[in-house]
Structures are given as structure tokens and as C-alpha cells.
Design an enzyme around this catalytic site. Structure first.
Site, mmCIF file in Angstrom:
data_model
loop_
_atom_site.group_PDB
_atom_site.id
_atom_site.type_symbol
_atom_site.label_atom_id
_atom_site.label_comp_id
_atom_site.label_asym_id
_atom_site.label_seq_id
_atom_site.Cartn_x
_atom_site.Cartn_y
_atom_site.Cartn_z
ATOM 1 N N SER A 122 5.592 -44.803 -9.856
ATOM 2 C CA SER A 122 4.222 -44.304 -9.977
ATOM 3 C C SER A 122 3.236 -45.235 -10.677
ATOM 4 O O SER A 122 2.042 -44.951 -10.705
ATOM 5 C CB SER A 122 4.223 -42.947 -10.688
ATOM 6 O OG SER A 122 4.673 -43.067 -12.012
ATOM 7 N N LYS A 159 0.423 -36.166 -16.676
ATOM 8 C CA LYS A 159 -0.146 -37.506 -16.835
ATOM 9 C C LYS A 159 -1.624 -37.450 -17.207
ATOM 10 O O LYS A 159 -2.104 -38.271 -18.001
ATOM 11 C CB LYS A 159 0.069 -38.315 -15.568
ATOM 12 C CG LYS A 159 1.541 -38.627 -15.328
ATOM 13 C CD LYS A 159 1.780 -39.459 -14.090
ATOM 14 C CE LYS A 159 3.260 -39.795 -13.953
ATOM 15 N NZ LYS A 159 3.555 -40.631 -12.788
#
Length: 363
Positions: free
Chosen positions: A256, A301
Site C-alpha cells: 500500500s 490510515k
């Protein structure tokens, strides 16, 4: 004992028993929470995250932070009380244990998988960044893996560069299987390869490989088709770069961070300061052509990024709806589908043109 006292005592004992049950009985859940964020333009562990040599680099400012998710370990078993607390905590996410740790994979296999994904994300970030800048990137076909117990075991090795099969030049991974399967099982096939160590040394020293090996193998039957010949390798693509780019970041796995690595590389290789000193964070996989893909745990996140001071968050288009449902206050979620989209948005952020940003929306 008075009835009222007895009732209160029974209720207290029941409560204590329930609390003990909650603490002692494990439940099949795991927890995700906001993890560390790291500025790809800065340092981590005392050294620069992005290290470029052999090419002119330029000063940068601000932040282009990659973000992570912290998860409970594969061997850790939550109890009921912890699961209930996690469900009630706004910034954490409790999910089935099998979501993070499938039963058909061991912890070592999962660690290896995430490490390989992280390594591949770094490779793709380099390729995407250089392509975006118009800097040529070389490609070559390599042995990605060798099946244990196959004809290739001990003869071919991961990282070997495949130049030709049966004298025919190999240009892409699919050529290898096509040439091998022309044979019947049991027949021999010949590979011309540059050994992995020689290929790595040649790339490091910016020279042509000096060693090529000819390897002859007897083909075997494919497990799913006795008429199909195999040698037991997986062919893949490797890249060669005109200068050295190293990404130094330990204890991180998964794909990611690809987008943020790519943007950091572009920023260091161009005279224009991409952020203008602004604090931008983000996430997203990236492929060799700069396409940004979705990731897991986007809600964690965004929370982690905002807690560190981020004001803008570059969000993969496919994650936008989920991220926008509960975006942290003060964090602008910017939708990106490619590295080009991200660069356009960074230019608007630098200029203070927030009204022109493509924002994430619910639904």
C-alpha cells in the site's frame, strides 16, 4: 440473610462471573488500529527513506507520508472484553481473525507474502516514477521462483535472467512457458541464462554481464495435465534502472505504500517542490504504469495521518466512499486514480486551490 441483600449479592457474583468470562474466554477476532506514518521525503531510523545516487536530486519540503495499519499478532487471541472495547472504540476496527490470518496460510507464509508485496511495491514505485518523468527503464525476463522437487531445482535460481529458450530469444515471461510446452514431458529443453549474482553485479557496475550459462533440463509432467511439459519455474519481469534508487524502510509489509514512494521519488528528481511545504499523506498500491489501486484499512490510515498533522490525504478512487463515511475532522480526502492524478492534485494543494481538488464523497 435479608432477601434484598441476597439478591444484590447474587447480582454482584453474576457480574463478577460475566467479567471473568469476558477476560478468560478467547474470541475469534483480531484488531486493526492506526499505525505509524513515515515521511517518504525525510528520514526514518536515522537515514533517508529515499536514497538516490547517480542522478541529480533537488531539495524538498513538507510531507508525503505513507501510512500503515497496526494489527494484533497472528498468535494473539482477543478475549470478549477486548473485542467489546474495540467495537466501542471509534479509532479501532475489530474483524474476524480469519480476515487477517487465513487458516490455509502459516504465519511464516503470510510474513513472506507481505514482504514480497512490499518489495514489489517499491519496484513498481520506481518504474512508475521514472516513466512519469520520461526516464527510460529497462526490462528483462527472470526466474521469479523455482518449485521444490522440480527439474529446475538446483539448476535455475530465482533472479537468473532468462536470455533464450532452445535458442529462441525471450522477450516476455509468457515466452518461456510457450517454448517449454512445445516439448513432450521427458524431452530436454535448453535455457541460456545470466546467473542472478552476475546480473546484479553488472547492473550495480553499469556494465554488460560477462557470464552466461547454458542449462539443459529434462521436462516433467504438469501436475494438472500429464501431457503438458514443465520445468518447475515461474517466469517474471525485472527492471533495470539508469541510476540507483534505494528505499530504506524496515518493519513494513504489503503493497500500500507504492503511491507515496513514487511521489517521493518524483519530488526528489524534479526541481519543483511538489508540496510547497504542505503536510500531505496518502496510500495506494501502484503498478508499473502508474495506476493506483485500493488498499485495506483506509479508515485507520486516515486517522493515523490526521493525528500526525496531515491536512490532505491522497485516497485511491476505490477506497473513497469508505474513507469519506467517517473522515477525521480537518483532513481533506483527495481522490486519485493514477500517479498523474496525484501530481495534478499536489499542484493544486501547493497553490492553495482546494476548490479544484477531486474530493472523496460518500456513496
Amino acid at each position: 440473610m435479608p432477601r434484598r441483600t441476597a439478591t444484590m449479592l447474587a447480582s454482584l457474583l453474576t457480574l463478577i462471573a460475566l467479567l471473568c468470562v469476558g477476560v478468560l474466554i478467547p474470541v475469534p477476532y483480531a484488531e486493526m488500529s492506526p499505525g505509524p506514518t513515515v515521511n517518504t521525503l525525510g528520514e526514518h531510523g536515522g537515514e533517508p527513506v529515499l536514497q538516490i545516487s547517480g542522478r541529480k536530486t533537488y531539495p524538498t519540503s513538507g510531507h508525503l507520508n505513507m501510512t500503515t495499519v497496526r494489527v494484533t499478532g497472528s498468535q494473539y487471541r482477543m478475549n470478549l472484553a477486548e473485542a467489546l472495547y474495540g467495537w466501542l472504540t471509534h479509532d479501532n476496527l475489530v474483524v474476524p481473525h480469519s480476515t487477517l490470518y487465513p487458516d490455509d496460510k502459516s504465519p511464516d507464509e503470510l510474513n513472506q507474502e507481505t514482504a514480497e508485496e512490499f518489495s514489489q511495491s517499491q519496484e513498481s514505485a520506481k518504474v512508475a516514477a521514472l516513466k512519469q518523468l520520461g526516464i527510460p527503464v529497462g526490462t528483462r525476463v527472470i526466474v521469479s521462483s523455482v518449485v521444490k522437487g522440480s527439474p529446475a531445482e538446483g539448476q535455475l535460481h530465482a533472479g537468473d535472467v532468462i536470455k533464450a529458450v532452445d535458442g529462441q530469444e525471450v522477450k516476455q515471461p509468457g515466452d518461456v512457458a510457450a517454448l517449454v510446452t512445445k516439448h513432450q514431458p521427458g524431452q530436454k529443453v535448453t535455457f541460456l541464462v545470466v546467473p542472478a549474482k552476475e546480473a546484479a553485479a553488472a547492473e550495480k557496475e553499469k556494465r554488460q554481464p560477462k557470464v552466461e550459462d547454458t542449462v539443459s533440463l529434462a521436462t516433467a509432467k504438469a501436475p494438472d495435465d500429464a501431457k503438458r511439459a514443465i520445468v518447475g519455474i515461474q517466469a517474471g519481469t525485472d527492471h533495470t534502472f539508469p541510476f540507483t534508487i534505494n528505499i530504506k524502510l524496515a518493519d513494513v509489509g504489503g503493497p500500500s505504500a507504492g503511491l507515496m514512494f513514487a511521489l517521493g521519488i518524483v519530488d526528489k528528481l524534479t526541481p519543483d517542490d511538489l508540496t510547497g511545504g504542505k503536510f500531505v499523506a496518502g496510500t495506494g498500491t501502484i503498478d508499473d504504469n502508474g495506476k493506483v489501486g485500493p488498499i485495506g484499512g483506509v479508515e485507520m490510515k486516515t486517522v493515523g495521518a490526521r493525528s500526525k498533522g496531515a491536512r490532505y490525504f491522497l485516497t485511491p478512487a476505490d477506497n473513497c466512499a469508505a474513507a469519506a463515511k467517517d473522515a477525521p475532522s480537518g483532513l481533506t480526502l483527495v481522490k486519485v486514480d493514477t500517479i498523474g492524478d496525484a501530481l495534478k492534485s499536489l499542484d493544486k494543494i501547493k497553490k492553495g486551490d482546494s476548490a479544484g481538488l477531486p474530493l472523496c464523497k460518500v456513496g
